[in-house]
Scaffold this motif. Structure first.
Motif, PDB file in Angstrom:
ATOM      1  N   LEU A  15       0.845  -1.102   0.040  1.00  0.00           N
ATOM      2  CA  LEU A  15      -0.035   0.041  -0.024  1.00  0.00           C
ATOM      3  C   LEU A  15       0.800   1.266  -0.017  1.00  0.00           C
ATOM      4  CD1 LEU A  15      -2.577  -1.052   2.657  1.00  0.00           C
ATOM      5  CD2 LEU A  15      -2.964  -0.953   0.223  1.00  0.00           C
ATOM      6  N   GLY A  16       2.094   1.427   0.756  1.00  0.00           N
ATOM      7  CA  GLY A  16       3.035   2.302   0.590  1.00  0.00           C
ATOM      8  C   GLY A  16       3.608   2.508  -0.672  1.00  0.00           C
ATOM      9  N   SER A  17       3.268   1.796  -1.646  1.00  0.00           N
ATOM     10  CA  SER A  17       4.107   1.940  -2.967  1.00  0.00           C
ATOM     11  C   SER A  17       2.946   2.424  -3.863  1.00  0.00           C
ATOM     12  CB  SER A  17       4.721   0.590  -3.384  1.00  0.00           C
ATOM     13  OG  SER A  17       3.528  -0.312  -3.847  1.00  0.00           O
ATOM     14  N   GLN A  18       1.777   2.306  -3.763  1.00  0.00           N
ATOM     15  CA  GLN A  18       0.801   2.743  -4.343  1.00  0.00           C
ATOM     16  C   GLN A  18       0.366   4.294  -4.253  1.00  0.00           C
ATOM     17  OE1 GLN A  18      -0.213   0.291  -6.618  1.00  0.00           O
ATOM     18  NE2 GLN A  18       1.036  -0.618  -5.852  1.00  0.00           N
ATOM     19  N   HIS A  19      -0.585   4.720  -5.116  1.00  0.00           N
ATOM     20  CA  HIS A  19      -0.759   6.012  -5.105  1.00  0.00           C
ATOM     21  C   HIS A  19      -1.786   6.339  -4.248  1.00  0.00           C
ATOM     22  CE1 HIS A  19       1.611   7.643  -8.748  1.00  0.00           C
ATOM     23  NE2 HIS A  19       1.029   6.320  -9.447  1.00  0.00           N
ATOM     24  N   ALA A  20      -1.852   7.632  -3.415  1.00  0.00           N
ATOM     25  CA  ALA A  20      -2.858   7.834  -2.448  1.00  0.00           C
ATOM     26  C   ALA A  20      -4.204   7.959  -3.194  1.00  0.00           C
ATOM     27  CB  ALA A  20      -2.506   9.273  -1.606  1.00  0.00           C
ATOM     28  N   GLU A  21      -4.936   6.667  -3.449  1.00  0.00           N
ATOM     29  CA  GLU A  21      -6.262   6.819  -4.100  1.00  0.00           C
ATOM     30  C   GLU A  21      -7.390   6.115  -3.097  1.00  0.00           C
ATOM     31  OE1 GLU A  21      -4.818   7.028  -8.557  1.00  0.00           O
ATOM     32  OE2 GLU A  21      -5.454   5.187  -7.717  1.00  0.00           O
ATOM     33  N   TYR A  62      -6.694   2.457  -1.688  1.00  0.00           N
ATOM     34  CA  TYR A  62      -5.702   2.016  -0.819  1.00  0.00           C
ATOM     35  C   TYR A  62      -5.734   2.812   0.362  1.00  0.00           C
ATOM     36  CZ  TYR A  62      -4.382   0.610  -5.510  1.00  0.00           C
ATOM     37  OH  TYR A  62      -4.211  -0.180  -6.795  1.00  0.00           O
ATOM     38  N   ILE A  63      -6.299   3.892   0.361  1.00  0.00           N
ATOM     39  CA  ILE A  63      -6.344   4.544   1.706  1.00  0.00           C
ATOM     40  C   ILE A  63      -7.205   3.946   2.739  1.00  0.00           C
ATOM     41  CG2 ILE A  63      -7.176   6.852   2.640  1.00  0.00           C
ATOM     42  CD1 ILE A  63      -6.525   8.495   0.137  1.00  0.00           C
TER      43      ILE A  63
END
Length: 189
Positions: A144-150, A153-154
């Motif tokens: 989740l830390g590697s994904q965009h803040a969408e 994932y948030i």
């Protein structure tokens, strides 16, 4: 530090059962054996540093910097990704930093939070299962830390963050109490 402590106090039984009869004293053979391992490690490190310095680098590091444009995705190194996910999952910036720092400092409380009488996990099946829940949650936070803040994932990051802290504060003490109770019931019969 580990080698000094190990050889000062001796090695213990791999089952986690402590007994003075199972310990080996320090001997020059063990010192030589440890030095060989340390020298091989330093040799491998020197090869990487002097002959392959970019082998672990990211290709984005070679893009020339543009002061007028922010990079599309700023992602920390892989070993910081779980803590970055914890930082992003808390909406308040100050509380996010406190949560990220607390995720490291909570490890210091483990001797107080572990209520089990048995320290090793060899004879603790509930704790082994709880440990793999923690490892899975850690890798989920890393992803989740590697994904965009969408949005998906948030939300998943907030749930994984609660599970991360809940593992230390709730699951570890409860599993210890349950295992102690089951051990007392088994020895009473």
């Amino acid at each position: 530090m580990h080698l000094l402590t190990l050889h000062t106090h001796g090695s213990s039984n791999p089952l986690g059962i402590s007994s003075n009869g199972d310990k080996l004293p320090m001997h020059p053979y063990f010192i030589f054996k440890d030095l060989v391992t340390i020298l091989l490690f330093f040799l491998a490190l020197a090869l990487i540093v002097f002959y392959m310095p970019n082998v672990m680098g990211h290709s984005d590091n070679y893009i020339p910097a543009n002061p007028m444009q922010t990079p599309p995705s700023i992602v920390p190194e892989w070993y910081l990704l779980p803590y970055y996910a914890i930082l992003r999952s808390i909406p308040n910036k100050l509380l996010g930093v406190v949560g990220m720092l607390g995720s490291l400092l909570i490890l210091l409380a483990m001797p107080l939070l572990d209520t089990s009488r048995v320290r090793g996990s060899q004879f603790r099946p509930l704790m082994r299962f709880a440990f793999w829940v923690f490892v899975s949650d850690f890798f989920l936070l890393m992803y989740l830390g590697s994904q965009h803040a969408e949005e998906p994932y948030i939300t998943v990051g907030a749930i994984a963050t609660v599970l991360y802290f809940g593992w230390f504060v709730v699951i570890v003490p409860v599993v210890g109490v349950i295992e102690n109770t089951l051990m007392d019931i088994a020895t009473d019969k």
